[in-house]
Design a protein around this motif. Sequence first.
Motif, PDB file in Angstrom:
ATOM      1  N   GLY A   1       0.791  -1.229   0.000  1.00 21.98           N
ATOM      2  CA  GLY A   1       0.000   0.000   0.000  1.00 21.98           C
ATOM      3  C   GLY A   1       0.820   1.275   0.000  1.00 21.98           C
ATOM      4  O   GLY A   1       0.374   2.326   0.468  1.00 21.98           O
ATOM      5  N   VAL A   2       2.023   1.224  -0.547  1.00 21.32           N
ATOM      6  CA  VAL A   2       2.920   2.378  -0.560  1.00 21.32           C
ATOM      7  C   VAL A   2       2.550   3.338  -1.691  1.00 21.32           C
ATOM      8  O   VAL A   2       2.272   2.906  -2.813  1.00 21.32           O
ATOM      9  CB  VAL A   2       4.384   1.912  -0.714  1.00 21.32           C
ATOM     10  N   THR A   3       2.554   4.629  -1.403  1.00 19.53           N
ATOM     11  CA  THR A   3       2.290   5.653  -2.421  1.00 19.53           C
ATOM     12  C   THR A   3       3.341   6.759  -2.392  1.00 19.53           C
ATOM     13  O   THR A   3       3.158   7.815  -2.992  1.00 19.53           O
ATOM     14  CB  THR A   3       0.900   6.288  -2.219  1.00 19.53           C
ATOM     15  N   GLN A   4       4.435   6.537  -1.649  1.00 24.14           N
ATOM     16  CA  GLN A   4       5.487   7.530  -1.524  1.00 24.14           C
ATOM     17  C   GLN A   4       6.846   6.840  -1.660  1.00 24.14           C
ATOM     18  O   GLN A   4       6.981   5.664  -1.330  1.00 24.14           O
ATOM     19  CB  GLN A   4       5.437   8.220  -0.146  1.00 24.14           C
ATOM     20  N   ALA A   5       7.859   7.592  -2.108  1.00 26.12           N
ATOM     21  CA  ALA A   5       9.197   7.015  -2.207  1.00 26.12           C
ATOM     22  C   ALA A   5      10.240   8.112  -2.198  1.00 26.12           C
ATOM     23  O   ALA A   5      10.004   9.232  -2.670  1.00 26.12           O
ATOM     24  CB  ALA A   5       9.336   6.164  -3.473  1.00 26.12           C
ATOM     25  N   LEU A   6      11.404   7.763  -1.646  1.00 24.66           N
ATOM     26  CA  LEU A   6      12.580   8.621  -1.739  1.00 24.66           C
ATOM     27  C   LEU A   6      13.480   8.047  -2.826  1.00 24.66           C
ATOM     28  O   LEU A   6      13.944   6.906  -2.721  1.00 24.66           O
ATOM     29  CB  LEU A   6      13.328   8.666  -0.406  1.00 24.66           C
ATOM     30  N   LEU A   7      13.715   8.826  -3.860  1.00 24.09           N
ATOM     31  CA  LEU A   7      14.529   8.379  -4.980  1.00 24.09           C
ATOM     32  C   LEU A   7      15.947   8.928  -4.817  1.00 24.09           C
ATOM     33  O   LEU A   7      16.134  10.128  -4.616  1.00 24.09           O
ATOM     34  CB  LEU A   7      13.933   8.867  -6.305  1.00 24.09           C
ATOM     35  N   LEU A   8      16.928   8.057  -4.913  1.00 21.96           N
ATOM     36  CA  LEU A   8      18.310   8.487  -4.755  1.00 21.96           C
ATOM     37  C   LEU A   8      19.242   7.577  -5.539  1.00 21.96           C
ATOM     38  O   LEU A   8      18.846   6.490  -5.970  1.00 21.96           O
ATOM     39  CB  LEU A   8      18.701   8.525  -3.287  1.00 21.96           C
ATOM     40  N   ALA A   9      20.460   8.030  -5.717  1.00 27.39           N
ATOM     41  CA  ALA A   9      21.421   7.243  -6.486  1.00 27.39           C
ATOM     42  C   ALA A   9      21.792   5.969  -5.737  1.00 27.39           C
ATOM     43  O   ALA A   9      21.877   4.896  -6.326  1.00 27.39           O
ATOM     44  CB  ALA A   9      22.669   8.074  -6.771  1.00 27.39           C
ATOM     45  N   GLY A  10      22.020   6.077  -4.446  1.00 28.59           N
ATOM     46  CA  GLY A  10      22.451   4.916  -3.673  1.00 28.59           C
ATOM     47  C   GLY A  10      23.953   4.966  -3.429  1.00 28.59           C
ATOM     48  O   GLY A  10      24.689   5.686  -4.101  1.00 28.59           O
ATOM     49  N   GLY A  11      24.425   4.180  -2.473  1.00 26.01           N
ATOM     50  CA  GLY A  11      25.791   4.308  -2.016  1.00 26.01           C
ATOM     51  C   GLY A  11      26.854   3.568  -2.809  1.00 26.01           C
ATOM     52  O   GLY A  11      28.036   3.706  -2.525  1.00 26.01           O
ATOM     53  N   LEU A  12      26.476   2.792  -3.799  1.00 26.75           N
ATOM     54  CA  LEU A  12      27.473   2.030  -4.553  1.00 26.75           C
ATOM     55  C   LEU A  12      28.263   2.933  -5.495  1.00 26.75           C
ATOM     56  O   LEU A  12      27.708   3.833  -6.129  1.00 26.75           O
ATOM     57  CB  LEU A  12      26.798   0.938  -5.379  1.00 26.75           C
ATOM     58  N   ASN A  13      29.569   2.682  -5.593  1.00 25.61           N
ATOM     59  CA  ASN A  13      30.380   3.433  -6.555  1.00 25.61           C
ATOM     60  C   ASN A  13      30.125   2.959  -7.982  1.00 25.61           C
ATOM     61  O   ASN A  13      30.148   3.760  -8.928  1.00 25.61           O
ATOM     62  CB  ASN A  13      31.871   3.272  -6.226  1.00 25.61           C
ATOM     63  N   VAL A  14      29.863   1.661  -8.126  1.00 25.33           N
ATOM     64  CA  VAL A  14      29.601   1.082  -9.454  1.00 25.33           C
ATOM     65  C   VAL A  14      28.171   0.551  -9.483  1.00 25.33           C
ATOM     66  O   VAL A  14      27.816  -0.319  -8.684  1.00 25.33           O
ATOM     67  CB  VAL A  14      30.591  -0.064  -9.765  1.00 25.33           C
ATOM     68  N   PRO A  15      27.321   1.062 -10.373  1.00 22.61           N
ATOM     69  CA  PRO A  15      25.936   0.598 -10.445  1.00 22.61           C
ATOM     70  C   PRO A  15      25.841  -0.886 -10.769  1.00 22.61           C
ATOM     71  O   PRO A  15      26.692  -1.441 -11.477  1.00 22.61           O
ATOM     72  CB  PRO A  15      25.336   1.439 -11.584  1.00 22.61           C
ATOM     73  N   ARG A  16      24.798  -1.540 -10.274  1.00 22.81           N
ATOM     74  CA  ARG A  16      24.593  -2.963 -10.556  1.00 22.81           C
ATOM     75  C   ARG A  16      24.105  -3.198 -11.977  1.00 22.81           C
ATOM     76  O   ARG A  16      24.194  -4.305 -12.493  1.00 22.81           O
ATOM     77  CB  ARG A  16      23.548  -3.515  -9.579  1.00 22.81           C
ATOM     78  N   GLY A  17      23.546  -2.151 -12.579  1.00 20.56           N
ATOM     79  CA  GLY A  17      22.978  -2.350 -13.908  1.00 20.56           C
ATOM     80  C   GLY A  17      22.865  -1.053 -14.678  1.00 20.56           C
ATOM     81  O   GLY A  17      23.795  -0.240 -14.697  1.00 20.56           O
TER      82      GLY A  17
END
Length: 307
Positions: free
Chosen positions: A107-123
């Motif tokens: 039932g989620v309708t909100q989100a925090l969008l961010l790059a994330g802490g990894l130096n190299v993206p997974r994809g």
Amino acid sequence: MAILNLFKNRRADEKAERASFGALLDGYSIEVMPRTAAKIDNFREFLPAGMRVYIAHIDGTPIEDMVATAKRLTEDGYAVMPHVPARLIRDKATLEDWINRYVNDAGVTQALLLAGGLNVPRGDLESSLQLLETGLFGRYGFKRLHVAGHPEGNKDIDKDGTTRLVDRALKFKQAYSENSDAEMAIVTQFAFDAGSITRWVERIADAGVTLPIHLGVAGPTKLQTLIKFAISCGVGPSLSVLQRRAMDLSKLLVPYEPDEFLTEIANYKATHPQSVIDEIHVFPLGGIKASADWVNERVLKGKVASQ
């Protein structure tokens, strides 16, 4: 008599200060991790009803644990806002799977969008801008989207030490918000130097970024713990505030509490009513219950003092 009046005036000033301080904290948000949530029997014992609770998505946390925590908090009546870190997501299909689970299972309708802490993206995804550009959050009817703000810069993004790329990203997010049905706000990294915060707020406003700011504040914790988190999170000028505090042995022996920082922010808001600093977001580095209890106590004191 003059001395008595001096003390009366001082107490009146302190009362007004606490009232302003409490008003600033009222309506705060906080965050929790799934592994922390699993150790808590009842959030309602210390978290105000209906408040916004972010769920931090740390590398290695299964999406199943994130969704289960979101469902539990939603059922408890909280406004749940999970982190969606782009660099942990392999592709757009995985992102849609996560979003679908959050919406339909929790039932989620909100989100925090961010790059994330990894130096190299997974994809394929590496930034919150790319998350927005997928259009998936609009398609699934998200009502609120928050994005990250970095008042003291982010060396993971601007490796040259400037703020050029983070500033450009904020302008894009501002433009996106003007064409989105979702409410948007900027949530900042925690800091300890109020001056660096207010200068950043004014600078981005001059650049046309007027999204509401939910200001990140570190909850009470041991100073050594705080310095460790500050270094790992890339806190800039604020680190010198902690280092100066560490040189005072009397302060080194007691937990850090952000009273002074919040007082300065409250005073700034009082003299700058046009400021878009809107709410306080608490990083519970010393534990979610300890942080919530600390904030709740000061909110209550502020309400009593204002009566």
